[in-house]
Write a protein that holds these residues in place. Structure first.
Motif: not given
Length: 286
Positions: A65-90
């Motif tokens: 298992x190779x972890x990705x940096x937490x900062x990159x995870x936060x940026x992934x979430x923010x990127x899709x939320x700010x442009x596309x939007x999210x109705x549900x999260x798994x």
């Protein structure tokens, strides 16, 4: 020379049901974000991902298992939320405390309407995927923010510090998990012995729903939990209430298990047949 015809923008009248998977990547394609995206597409939803870790695995087990940096995870979430939007999260595999805290912060900031938390701690192969300290953080930080948690019986036993959970202990185990902060608990009975399985849903108002069904004889069970939690998130995004979303999610997974029961892919626990009954992408009003 004829002037080019100006393009006329078509005004939007509908949108897709948008579901975000926050989970790890499975190189074998049977679980993790790969299973989530297949499930979302099959149920007519628009799937997006925020990857927590990359695994090297196949049907026989997890190699690394190779972890990705937490900062990159936060940026992934923010990127899709700010442009596309999210109705549900798994939410699936969260491998360390820092990642758990990033996800909890994102849920609070973005105020997601529906959060399905699959506390992935042990792979189908038996490999443990997270540490005790991460489990403790998961419970304290994320359980209260989830709409629903979906542990299997091995994961529930680990969370409750029990050796095992039997059929007669499902009610009490679900109540104890709810007491840890989860509003609703789906205990998955796939690890129960015998030919008959029971899944139990404890709702926020303390009502209990049960589903009993015969076990499907197959070794192709890799990604079952990922697929179920994703299917529930999809149905919540499409407007179903919680009991209906769980029932429809179970129907999808049982159909995928049945359709893939006699398939051979790899030499271990093979995947479900996610494409057994694909639906066109759903249109929701703006």
């Amino acid at each position: 020379m004829t002037s080019p015809t100006p393009q006329t923008d078509i005004p939007p009248v509908a949108r897709y049901a948008r579901v975000l998977s926050i989970a790890g990547s499975d190189s074998g394609g049977g679980a993790g974000i790969q299973a989530d995206l297949k499930t979302m597409a099959a149920l007519g939803c628009y799937g997006m991902t925020a990857i927590t870790a990359i695994t090297a695995q196949n049907t026989q087990g997890v190699r690394t298992i190779q972890a990705l940096p937490p900062e990159l995870l936060a940026q992934q979430i923010d990127a899709v939320v700010e442009d596309i939007g999210v109705d549900a999260v798994k939410i699936g595999m969260l491998h360390d405390v820092g990642v758990v805290r990033v996800v909890a912060d994102a849920i609070r900031r973005h105020r997601f309407a529906h959060v399905v938390l699959d506390p992935v701690m042990v792979a189908t192969s038996g490999d443990k995927l997270i540490t005790e300290s991460t489990v403790d953080c998961l419970v304290s930080e994320l359980f209260p923010l989830a709409t629903l948690i979906t542990p299997n019986l091995d994961e529930a036993a680990w969370l409750l510090r029990l050796d095992a959970i039997g059929i007669d202990e499902l009610d009490q185990a679900a109540e104890r998990l709810q007491a840890l902060g989860a509003p609703a608990v789906l205990l998955k009975g796939g690890h129960l012995p015998g030919p008959q399985l029971t899944d139990l849903l404890l709702l926020p108002d303390s009502r209990i729903e049960r589903w009993e069904a015969p076990r499907i004889p197959t070794r192709n069970t890799h990604g079952t939990g990922c697929s179920l939690s994703s299917a529930i998130a999809c149905h919540l995004a499409l407007g179903a209430h919680l009991v209906e979303a769980v029932a429809q999610g179970r129907d999808f997974v049982r159909g995928a298990l049945l359709a893939g029961a006699d398939m051979q892919l790899g030499h271990g626990h093979g995947p479900l047949n996610h494409g057994h009954a694909p639906q066109a992408t759903r249109r929701l009003p703006l």
